[in-house]
Design an enzyme around this catalytic site. Structure first.
Site, PDB file in Angstrom:
ATOM      1  N   LYS A  55     -31.832 -24.647  88.020  1.00  0.00           N
ATOM      2  CA  LYS A  55     -32.129 -23.373  87.352  1.00  0.00           C
ATOM      3  C   LYS A  55     -31.841 -23.466  85.852  1.00  0.00           C
ATOM      4  O   LYS A  55     -30.960 -24.224  85.436  1.00  0.00           O
ATOM      5  CB  LYS A  55     -31.274 -22.272  87.956  1.00  0.00           C
ATOM      6  CG  LYS A  55     -31.690 -21.942  89.385  1.00  0.00           C
ATOM      7  CD  LYS A  55     -30.903 -20.783  89.943  1.00  0.00           C
ATOM      8  CE  LYS A  55     -31.489 -20.402  91.302  1.00  0.00           C
ATOM      9  NZ  LYS A  55     -30.699 -19.411  92.015  1.00  0.00           N
ATOM     10  N   VAL A  56     -32.587 -22.687  85.088  1.00  0.00           N
ATOM     11  CA  VAL A  56     -32.395 -22.660  83.636  1.00  0.00           C
ATOM     12  C   VAL A  56     -31.976 -21.244  83.232  1.00  0.00           C
ATOM     13  O   VAL A  56     -32.644 -20.268  83.605  1.00  0.00           O
ATOM     14  CB  VAL A  56     -33.686 -23.075  82.881  1.00  0.00           C
ATOM     15  CG1 VAL A  56     -33.426 -23.188  81.384  1.00  0.00           C
ATOM     16  CG2 VAL A  56     -34.246 -24.395  83.420  1.00  0.00           C
ATOM     17  N   ILE A  90     -34.027 -17.939  83.170  1.00  0.00           N
ATOM     18  CA  ILE A  90     -35.310 -17.945  82.462  1.00  0.00           C
ATOM     19  C   ILE A  90     -36.321 -18.883  83.109  1.00  0.00           C
ATOM     20  O   ILE A  90     -37.482 -18.906  82.735  1.00  0.00           O
ATOM     21  CB  ILE A  90     -35.176 -18.302  80.958  1.00  0.00           C
ATOM     22  CG1 ILE A  90     -34.297 -19.546  80.761  1.00  0.00           C
ATOM     23  CG2 ILE A  90     -34.674 -17.124  80.169  1.00  0.00           C
ATOM     24  CD1 ILE A  90     -34.240 -20.011  79.319  1.00  0.00           C
ATOM     25  N   GLY A  91     -35.891 -19.661  84.049  1.00  0.00           N
ATOM     26  CA  GLY A  91     -36.847 -20.564  84.701  1.00  0.00           C
ATOM     27  C   GLY A  91     -36.153 -21.446  85.706  1.00  0.00           C
ATOM     28  O   GLY A  91     -34.929 -21.406  85.860  1.00  0.00           O
ATOM     29  N   GLY A 104     -36.758 -25.555  87.389  1.00  0.00           N
ATOM     30  CA  GLY A 104     -37.572 -26.760  87.466  1.00  0.00           C
ATOM     31  C   GLY A 104     -36.979 -27.730  88.454  1.00  0.00           C
ATOM     32  O   GLY A 104     -36.085 -27.366  89.241  1.00  0.00           O
ATOM     33  N   GLY A 105     -37.440 -28.961  88.409  1.00  0.00           N
ATOM     34  CA  GLY A 105     -36.995 -29.977  89.348  1.00  0.00           C
ATOM     35  C   GLY A 105     -35.495 -30.244  89.265  1.00  0.00           C
ATOM     36  O   GLY A 105     -34.850 -30.568  90.262  1.00  0.00           O
ATOM     37  N   PHE A 106     -34.920 -30.106  88.078  1.00  0.00           N
ATOM     38  CA  PHE A 106     -33.494 -30.413  87.896  1.00  0.00           C
ATOM     39  C   PHE A 106     -32.622 -29.274  88.434  1.00  0.00           C
ATOM     40  O   PHE A 106     -31.548 -29.509  88.984  1.00  0.00           O
ATOM     41  CB  PHE A 106     -33.227 -30.638  86.403  1.00  0.00           C
ATOM     42  CG  PHE A 106     -31.822 -31.040  86.065  1.00  0.00           C
ATOM     43  CD1 PHE A 106     -31.356 -32.310  86.389  1.00  0.00           C
ATOM     44  CD2 PHE A 106     -30.966 -30.156  85.420  1.00  0.00           C
ATOM     45  CE1 PHE A 106     -30.041 -32.681  86.070  1.00  0.00           C
ATOM     46  CE2 PHE A 106     -29.671 -30.515  85.103  1.00  0.00           C
ATOM     47  CZ  PHE A 106     -29.206 -31.784  85.428  1.00  0.00           C
ATOM     48  N   LYS A 124     -29.280 -25.842  81.544  1.00  0.00           N
ATOM     49  CA  LYS A 124     -29.947 -26.351  82.748  1.00  0.00           C
ATOM     50  C   LYS A 124     -28.864 -26.769  83.718  1.00  0.00           C
ATOM     51  O   LYS A 124     -28.089 -27.687  83.427  1.00  0.00           O
ATOM     52  CB  LYS A 124     -30.809 -27.561  82.404  1.00  0.00           C
ATOM     53  CG  LYS A 124     -32.087 -27.189  81.742  1.00  0.00           C
ATOM     54  CD  LYS A 124     -33.015 -28.369  81.775  1.00  0.00           C
ATOM     55  CE  LYS A 124     -34.371 -27.983  81.281  1.00  0.00           C
ATOM     56  NZ  LYS A 124     -35.323 -29.066  81.450  1.00  0.00           N
ATOM     57  N   ASP A 179     -42.984 -37.467  81.170  1.00  0.00           N
ATOM     58  CA  ASP A 179     -43.256 -36.199  81.859  1.00  0.00           C
ATOM     59  C   ASP A 179     -43.871 -35.198  80.879  1.00  0.00           C
ATOM     60  O   ASP A 179     -43.455 -34.045  80.801  1.00  0.00           O
ATOM     61  CB  ASP A 179     -41.965 -35.647  82.489  1.00  0.00           C
ATOM     62  CG  ASP A 179     -42.248 -34.678  83.637  1.00  0.00           C
ATOM     63  OD1 ASP A 179     -43.407 -34.634  84.120  1.00  0.00           O
ATOM     64  OD2 ASP A 179     -41.321 -33.961  84.057  1.00  0.00           O
TER      65      ASP A 179
HETATM   66  N1  LIG Z   1     -34.350 -24.988  75.661  1.00  0.00           N
HETATM   67  C1  LIG Z   1     -35.030 -24.031  76.267  1.00  0.00           C
HETATM   68  N2  LIG Z   1     -35.218 -22.825  75.665  1.00  0.00           N
HETATM   69  C2  LIG Z   1     -35.922 -21.833  76.274  1.00  0.00           C
HETATM   70  N3  LIG Z   1     -36.493 -21.958  77.484  1.00  0.00           N
HETATM   71  C3  LIG Z   1     -36.341 -23.118  78.137  1.00  0.00           C
HETATM   72  C4  LIG Z   1     -35.604 -24.216  77.580  1.00  0.00           C
HETATM   73  N4  LIG Z   1     -35.648 -25.252  78.453  1.00  0.00           N
HETATM   74  C5  LIG Z   1     -36.368 -24.829  79.497  1.00  0.00           C
HETATM   75  N5  LIG Z   1     -36.793 -23.550  79.332  1.00  0.00           N
HETATM   76  C6  LIG Z   1     -37.602 -22.736  80.257  1.00  0.00           C
HETATM   77  O1  LIG Z   1     -37.230 -23.025  81.580  1.00  0.00           O
HETATM   78  C7  LIG Z   1     -38.378 -23.442  82.334  1.00  0.00           C
HETATM   79  C8  LIG Z   1     -37.959 -24.451  83.379  1.00  0.00           C
HETATM   80  O2  LIG Z   1     -37.648 -25.663  82.746  1.00  0.00           O
HETATM   81  P1  LIG Z   1     -37.552 -27.035  83.504  1.00  0.00           P
HETATM   82  O3  LIG Z   1     -37.683 -28.078  82.469  1.00  0.00           O
HETATM   83  O4  LIG Z   1     -36.335 -27.053  84.337  1.00  0.00           O
HETATM   84  O5  LIG Z   1     -38.779 -27.042  84.478  1.00  0.00           O
HETATM   85  P2  LIG Z   1     -40.338 -27.281  84.245  1.00  0.00           P
HETATM   86  O6  LIG Z   1     -40.557 -28.114  83.026  1.00  0.00           O
HETATM   87  O7  LIG Z   1     -41.023 -25.955  84.260  1.00  0.00           O
HETATM   88  O8  LIG Z   1     -40.732 -28.085  85.534  1.00  0.00           O
HETATM   89  P3  LIG Z   1     -40.277 -29.529  86.040  1.00  0.00           P
HETATM   90  O9  LIG Z   1     -38.852 -29.515  86.365  1.00  0.00           O
HETATM   91  O10 LIG Z   1     -41.160 -29.761  87.214  1.00  0.00           O
HETATM   92  O11 LIG Z   1     -40.542 -30.477  84.918  1.00  0.00           O
HETATM   93  C9  LIG Z   1     -39.333 -24.007  81.284  1.00  0.00           C
HETATM   94  O12 LIG Z   1     -40.641 -23.986  81.733  1.00  0.00           O
HETATM   95  C10 LIG Z   1     -39.075 -23.104  80.092  1.00  0.00           C
HETATM   96  O13 LIG Z   1     -39.874 -21.957  80.186  1.00  0.00           O
HETATM   97 MG   LIG Z   2     -39.356 -28.901  81.804  1.00  0.00          MG
END
Ligand SMILES: Nc1ncnc2c1ncn2[C@@H]1O[C@H](COP(=O)(O)OP(=O)(O)OP(=O)(O)O)[C@@H](O)[C@H]1O
Ligand SMILES: [Mg+2]
Length: 319
Positions: free
Chosen positions: A54-55, A47-48, A50-52, A69, A162
């Protein structure tokens, strides 16, 4: 995802042996359960990112919908973020914070398990997607909820570090949930006014005073929240290098118009004619105060909350 700023001096480079401690109690999931929940981390469940890492979305055996995550093992900051998430979630729980369900640190994996938040992040509902436009009232309700979550964190001695529109998630009823505590800091004591720390956060949202002095206070979150308020009303990226120079930073652009009393000139076209002038005025003034150059001149999150509630009241007031 935004481009992260991280000026860390103590990053660990060798993560091949993840023999780290999880300092606080929370449920530990066997890896096999999380593989089952995501069909072996199938890309269809992604679904996404980020820096950490894949989600993924997933469903646990008992039917609970979760977001996983999965930390990149090569990420030197991963372990610190993983531990910080644990720490904050063990200290804090609130209706406007995402619920943390557990973790997995088996083999070389660092996986954090959260409640699945149905409507994803706030940014995707403001711009850059085909999702339906949100009304001004709905946007105000979301800002108010997020401000409540941050106010709770601050009164619990936690600085988020953040705050941004992708770290505000929206549940099935569009109730906001603050997430991502991987960079968060706890204040050492009540008499302490700041934490001296490396600069971390996301470009476009960083408090310039924190950047200069490397002293973090809860007013740095207030600044970042001011950037989110600008995104909410203008529906554009916090930092957009493709725009003419005077528009690249949303804060400079929005505050230029706000100071002339003309914020209405640059609001989201979908909101034109739909915001009552006094509500927009209150909202613009609140964003401006959050974005003050010096932390001492910025309001507390409690004051921000009050002002946003007033902006909603002005929008809903019947003549
Ligand atoms: N608990 C959750 N439920 C549903 N979607 C989620 C959840 N946590 C994260 N996501 C989705 O996954 C995406 C990526 O999350 P992540 O926090 O890893 O990165 P980010 O916030 O977009 O960027 P960064 O890592 O730079 O802060 C989010 O933008 C969100 O759309
Ligand atoms: Mg995030």
């Amino acid at each position: 995802m935004g481009s992260k700023y991280s000026k860390a001096t103590n990053s660990r480079s060798d993560t091949s042996n993840l023999s780290y401690d999880v300092p606080f109690e929370s449920s530990r999931f066997p890896l096999v359960d999380l593989e089952e929940a995501t069909n072996n981390f199938d890309d269809k469940f992604l679904i996404g990112e980020g820096g950490f890492g894949k989600v993924y979305r997933g469903v646990l055996r008992d039917g609970t919908k979760v977001a996983l995550k999965r930390g990149r093992p090569e990420s030197s900051q991963g372990i610190e973020e993983f531990q910080a998430e644990h720490k904050i979630h063990s200290l804090c729980s609130h209706p406007y914070l995402v619920s943390f369900i557990g973790y997995c640190n088996e083999r070389n994996e660092m996986i954090l398990v959260y409640d699945y938040i149905e409507n994803g992040n706030l940014r995707s509902h403001l711009y850059g997607s085909d999702l339906p436009t949100m009304s001004w009232e709905q946007r105000l309700e979301i800002c108010i909820g997020a401000a409540r979550g941050l106010h709770y964190l601050h009164t619990s001695g936690v600085i988020h570090r953040d705050v941004k529109s992708t770290n505000i998630l929206l549940d099935v009823n569009f109730v906001p949930k603050m997430t991502d505590f991987g960079l968060s800091k706890t204040m050492p004591g009540l008499d302490q006014t700041h934490v001296s720390t490396d600069i971390k956060g996301t470009f476009g949202y960083l408090d310039p005073e924190y950047f200069r002095r490397q002293q973090l206070t809860e007013k740095s979150d207030v600044y970042s929240f001011g950037v989110v308020l600008c995104e909410v009303v203008c529906a554009r990226l916090a930092l957009d290098p493709s725009l003419p120079r005077d528009q690249v930073h949303i804060t400079e652009w929005a505050m230029k118009w706000q100071k002339k009393g003309q914020l209405k000139q640059i609001i989201d076209p979908n909101l034109v004619g739909k915001i009552r002038p006094d509500s927009l005025k209150k909202f613009g003034e609140t964003a401006e105060k959050c974005l003050a150059d010096y932390g001492v001149d910025r309001p507390s999150m409690g004051e921000v909350l009050w002002n946003l509630e007033y902006a909603l009241h002005l929008q809903e007031a019947v003549i």
